[in-house]
Design a protein around this motif. Structure first.
Motif, PDB file in Angstrom:
ATOM      1  N   UNK A 126      -3.024  -1.895  -2.658  1.00 46.72           N
ATOM      2  CA  UNK A 126      -3.061  -1.379  -1.291  1.00 46.72           C
ATOM      3  C   UNK A 126      -4.478  -1.476  -0.723  1.00 46.72           C
ATOM      4  N   UNK A 127      -4.547  -1.960   0.516  1.00 43.99           N
ATOM      5  CA  UNK A 127      -5.782  -2.181   1.293  1.00 43.99           C
ATOM      6  C   UNK A 127      -6.520  -3.452   0.890  1.00 43.99           C
ATOM      7  N   UNK A 128      -5.992  -4.210  -0.073  1.00 45.29           N
ATOM      8  CA  UNK A 128      -6.600  -5.498  -0.407  1.00 45.29           C
ATOM      9  C   UNK A 128      -6.102  -6.573   0.560  1.00 45.29           C
ATOM     10  N   UNK A 129      -6.971  -7.545   0.819  1.00 44.17           N
ATOM     11  CA  UNK A 129      -6.563  -8.732   1.566  1.00 44.17           C
ATOM     12  C   UNK A 129      -6.176  -9.806   0.565  1.00 44.17           C
ATOM     13  N   UNK A 130      -4.964 -10.316   0.698  1.00 46.08           N
ATOM     14  CA  UNK A 130      -4.429 -11.267  -0.283  1.00 46.08           C
ATOM     15  C   UNK A 130      -3.966 -12.522   0.435  1.00 46.08           C
ATOM     16  N   UNK A 131      -3.950 -13.610  -0.306  1.00 50.82           N
ATOM     17  CA  UNK A 131      -3.390 -14.866   0.186  1.00 50.82           C
ATOM     18  C   UNK A 131      -2.252 -15.269  -0.752  1.00 50.82           C
ATOM     19  N   UNK A 132      -1.095 -15.488  -0.177  1.00 50.16           N
ATOM     20  CA  UNK A 132       0.117 -15.769  -0.942  1.00 50.16           C
ATOM     21  C   UNK A 132       0.682 -17.122  -0.560  1.00 50.16           C
ATOM     22  N   UNK A 158      -2.432  -5.725   2.176  1.00 50.90           N
ATOM     23  CA  UNK A 158      -1.383  -4.966   1.497  1.00 50.90           C
ATOM     24  C   UNK A 158      -1.437  -3.521   1.986  1.00 50.90           C
ATOM     25  N   UNK A 159      -0.271  -2.993   2.345  1.00 53.59           N
ATOM     26  CA  UNK A 159      -0.211  -1.599   2.774  1.00 53.59           C
ATOM     27  C   UNK A 159       1.037  -0.929   2.199  1.00 53.59           C
ATOM     28  N   UNK A 160       0.994   0.389   2.141  1.00 51.55           N
ATOM     29  CA  UNK A 160       2.150   1.141   1.634  1.00 51.55           C
ATOM     30  C   UNK A 160       3.244   1.163   2.683  1.00 51.55           C
ATOM     31  N   UNK A 163       8.530  -4.918  -5.665  1.00 52.36           N
ATOM     32  CA  UNK A 163       7.428  -4.700  -4.716  1.00 52.36           C
ATOM     33  C   UNK A 163       7.865  -3.795  -3.570  1.00 52.36           C
ATOM     34  N   UNK A 164       8.914  -3.011  -3.784  1.00 50.43           N
ATOM     35  CA  UNK A 164       9.530  -2.259  -2.692  1.00 50.43           C
ATOM     36  C   UNK A 164       8.723  -1.109  -2.139  1.00 50.43           C
ATOM     37  N   UNK A 165       7.595  -0.764  -2.769  1.00 49.00           N
ATOM     38  CA  UNK A 165       6.773   0.327  -2.248  1.00 49.00           C
ATOM     39  C   UNK A 165       5.666  -0.163  -1.320  1.00 49.00           C
ATOM     40  N   UNK A 166       5.495  -1.490  -1.282  1.00 48.42           N
ATOM     41  CA  UNK A 166       4.415  -2.023  -0.439  1.00 48.42           C
ATOM     42  C   UNK A 166       4.953  -3.169   0.415  1.00 48.42           C
TER      43      UNK A 166
END
Length: 593
Positions: free
Chosen positions: A14-20, A75-77, A89-92
Motif C-alpha cells: 500500500x502506497x507504493x508506485x508499481x508497474x505491472x 497501490x491503495x487499500x 489481492x482482494x484487499x487492495x
C-alpha cells in the motif's frame, strides 16, 4: 518493464508506485470509472482508472479482453465495502496513472476461466489461449514446483543428473517404437527411447552409482486418459542397494514432495503381494480408498450344477468371485443392465447378482434369477462368507481368472464411485512379489515388467520353472494409479541370457539386439536397481486433473495428433529421397457399380 507481478501484490505494498504487465481479464465501466482486472501468471489485481488522467482513461476505455497492457499506478487499500475475499489481492487495488497498450487482441475463441465448457479439440487448437486460464497456469506451476522439489531431494541424496541419448537402437520394451530414419546410414533407423533403461544400467556399470534424470520417453501405442505418445519420467537408478533401500528412498521422496508442494502428510505405505492384490481387488494397482473387495467362492460353486459357475470353478485357470456392495440393494434393474454392459468391455459374458432383502428369511429373503440353481446350504454358507447384510447387493464374475479379475476389479471402482463409497484420503501402497512372466496368449511367456528385471531365484531354478518365478519388482500405487514401477536389475550375464532364452530370444538375436549389454555385464557390473515415476500421472493426481493432457503444456490428442501444429504432417519428396524412403501408395477401391 515491470516492478511486480499482479498476483503478488498485497497490503504490504500500500502506497507504493508499481508497474505491472499483463492481460486484461475483464473490463468494467462503472459510472465514469473504469475497472480493469489485470492478469499474469501470479494472479489478478484490480486496476482503477478515473477521468483525472484523461489520456490514459481514454485508453482504458478502449481496451478489451486479452489486450496486453503495461500499467503504472499507486497501490491503495480497498474500502471495506469493496473488499473481495475471493481474490488473493482482494484487499487492495491499483489506482492507475499510466497505461500503455503493448498489443491488442482478437476476441478469444472461448471463455478463459474455469467455467469454460468448450470441447477439448478447440482448447488444444488454441492451446496458447487455454494455457492463460488460471486453472491451467496453476497446474503447470505446480508441475514446475514438483520437478524442482524432486531435483533438490535427489541432489541432496548424492544422485547425479545425467542425460541419456534420445536417438538410440530399437529394443523390445512392450510397446512399438517411434522410428527415425538415418540419412547417413540409408535403410537404417534410430528409435526414440521408450525409457532410458539400458543406458542407466550401463551408467551403473560405469561406476556412477546414483543417477537420475527427468527424461522424455516415447511409445507408439494406443492412447488412454493417462497415456501420451511422449511423456516424462522421473528416472532413478542406484547401485549397491536392496529393494527395501530403494523403496524407502522413493517413499521418503514422495512424502517430502507432498508435504512441500501440497502440505499433505501421506499415511503409511503398506506392502501387498501381487497375488493378494489380484485376489482381493482384481488389480495390481488397487484403490484402497474404496472399501469393497472381491471374495473367491470357487469351492462353493463346485457344489452347484449351474454350468455358468461350475465350469470356471472346476477350471484351474478359472475363477468365480463375488463383490458385495453394502446398501446396494436399491440399485435398479436398469443400473444393473448398465453394469452388465460395462463389464462386457473387459470380456465378461454377463453379470449375475443377488439382492439381500431379508437375510433372516433365508433364500426366500433373497432376490435373484440364479437362486433356483443353488442349494440352500450353499447360499447360506456364501452369505456368511461374504458378511452379507440386509440391503446389500452381490455381483458375481465367473470366467477365466484374468477376465474375472479385470471385469470385477473395474466394476469395483465404478460402483464405488457411483455409490459414493470413495474416501477423501490419500491411499498409498507398495505392490511387490510380481510374477516374473505372464502368458503371452500364444503358448509362450512375456515379461510382466521388462526382460532386465531380476528374478528372485537362481538361473537354474528360473529355467526349471519360469512360470512360477517371482521377480524382485515393486510398484508404488496411489489412489488406484501406478505412480512408478521399478525393480532390481539383472547384473550377471548368465542370468540375463537365461531370461532371453525363456522369452524365445536365442543367442544370435540376443547378441544382435543386446550384445552391448551382455558384454558390459562381463566387466564387473554391480548389483543395482531403480524406479521410474510417471511425472505426468503424478502431477495429474496432485492437481486433481482428469487427464494427463491437462498437466502437459502441449499434449497430443487420443489419436496422437497435435491439433495446434497439425502434426504429424507430410514431408516433401526431396526430404524422402534424402532419407532413401519411398512411400507406398494406398490403392483406392473402385466404386462399385
Amino acid at each position: 518493464m515491470r516492478s511486480d507481478y499482479c498476483g503478488a501484490l498485497g497490503t504490504a505494498n500500500i502506497d507504493e508506485t508499481v508497474t505491472l504487465c499483463g492481460w486484461v481479464d475483464r473490463r468494467r465501466d462503472h459510472g465514469g470509472v473504469i475497472f480493469l482486472d489485470l492478469r499474469d501468471r501470479a494472479g489478478i489485481v484490480q486496476v482503477v482508472f478515473d477521468p483525472d488522467t484523461e489520456e490514459h482513461f481514454r485508453r482504458a476505455d478502449s481496451v478489451r479482453s486479452e489486450y496486453v497492457l503495461r500499467v503504472t499506478g499507486r497501490v491503495r487499500a480497498r474500502t471495506e465495502a469493496t473488499v473481495n475475499p475471493a481474490m488473493a489481492t482482494g484487499q487492495i487495488e491499483v489506482l492507475g496513472k499510466e497505461l500503455e497498450v503493448l498489443n491488442s487482441a482478437a476476441t478469444p475463441p472461448f471463455q478463459l476461466d474455469e467455467y469454460t465448457n468448450v470441447g477439448e479439440d478447440v482448447r488444444l487448437q488454441y492451446r496458447y489461449m487455454d494455457l492463460r486460464r488460471p486453472e491451467m497456469q496453476n497446474r503447470l506451476i505446480l508441475r514446475a514446483r514438483v520437478t524442482t522439489a524432486v531435483r533438490n531431494f535427489l541432489d541432496a541424496e548424492g544422485f547425479l543428473d545425467i542425460e541419456t541419448p534420445i536417438l538410440t537402437r530399437a529394443t523390445p520394451e512392450g510397446a512399438r517404437d517411434y522410428l527415425v530414419p538415418s540419412r547417413t546410414h540409408p535403410g537404417h533407423f534410430f528409435a526414440l527411447p521408450q525409457s532410458p533403461q539400458l543406458f542407466k544400467q550401463l551408467l551403473m556399470v560405469s561406476g556412477f552409482d546414483r543417477y537420475y534424470q527427468i527424461a522424455k520417453c516415447f511409445r507408439d501405442e494406443d492412447l488412454r486418459a493417462d497415456r501420451q505418445p511422449e511423456f516424462t519420467q522421473i528416472d532413478i537408478e542406484a547401485s549397491f542397494l536392496e529393494e527395501a533401500d530403494i523403496m524407502a528412498l522413493c517413499e521418503r521422496m514422495v512424502r517430502e514432495l507432498f508435504s512441500t508442494v501440497l502440505q499433505v502428510e501421506l499415511g503409511a505405505f503398506p506392502s501387498m503381494a501381487w497375488s493378494e492384490a489380484m485376489e482381493r481387488f482384481g488389480s495390481d494397482k488397487p484403490d484402497l480408498r474404496i472399501p469393497l473387495e472381491l471374495v473367491s467362492v470357487d469351492d462353493l460353486m463346485q457344489q452347484v450344477d449351474f454350468k455358468v459357475f461350475r465350469g470356471p470353478a472346476d477350471d484351474p485357470q478359472g475363477r468365480v468371485a463375488a463383490l458385495r456392495v453394502p446398501g446396494g440393494a436399491g440399485i435398479s434393474r436398469k443400473e444393473i443392465d448398465d453394469y452388465t454392459r460395462f463389464v462386457s468391455i473387459y470380456g465378461a459374458r454377463g453379470l449375475a447378482w443377488i439382492k439381500v432383502n431379508d437375510l433372516a428369511a433365508g433364500v426366500g429373503g433373497l432376490q435373484s434369477p440364479i437362486l433356483k440353481f443353488m442349494p440352500e446350504a450353499v447360499v447360506a454358507e456364501m452369505m456368511q462368507r461374504l458378511g452379507a447384510s440386509d440391503g446389500d447387493i452381490i455381483f458375481f464374475g465367473a470366467d477365466r481368472r484374468a477376465v474375472v479379475n479385470e471385469a470385477l476389479g473395474a466394476l469395483r471402482i465404478k460402483v464405488g464411485h457411483d455409490q459414493g463409497l470413495v474416501s477423501d484420503d490419500w491411499a498409498p501402497l507398495w505392490v511387490v512379489d510380481f510374477p516374473m512372466f505372464e502368458d503371452d496368449g500364444k503358448g509362450g511367456l512375456t515379461p510382466l515388467h521388462h526382460p532386465f528385471t531380476a528374478p528372485a531365484c537362481s538361473p537354474e531354478e528360473l529355467v526349471a520353472n519360469p512360470a512360477a518365478a517371482l521377480s524382485r519388482a515393486y510398484d508404488m500405487v496411489l489412489n488406484g494409479t501406478e505412480l512408478g514401477g521399478g525393480s532390481l536389475r539383472i547384473h550377471q550375464r548368465d542370468m540375463q541370457e537365461a531370461v532371453f532364452r525363456i522369452l524365445g530370444i536365442e543367442q544370435v538375436e540376443a547378441e544382435e539386439k543386446f550384445g552391448f549389454l551382455l558384454q558390459a555385464l562381463q566387466y564387473g557390473a554391480p548389483p543395482h536397481g531403480g524406479l521410474a515415476f510417471g511425472l505426468d500421472r503424478l502431477v495429474m493426481l496432485m492437481t486433481g486433473a482428469q487427464s494427463i493432457r491437462d498437466v502437459i503444456a502441449f499434449p497430443k490428442t487420443q489419436t496422437a495428433h497435435c491439433v495446434l501444429t497439425d502434426a504429424p504432417g507430410e514431408v516433401n519428396e526431396q526430404q524422402l529421397r534424402d532419407l532413401s524412403i519411398r512411400l507406398r501408395q494406398t490403392r483406392e477401391t473402385p466404386d462399385s457399380p
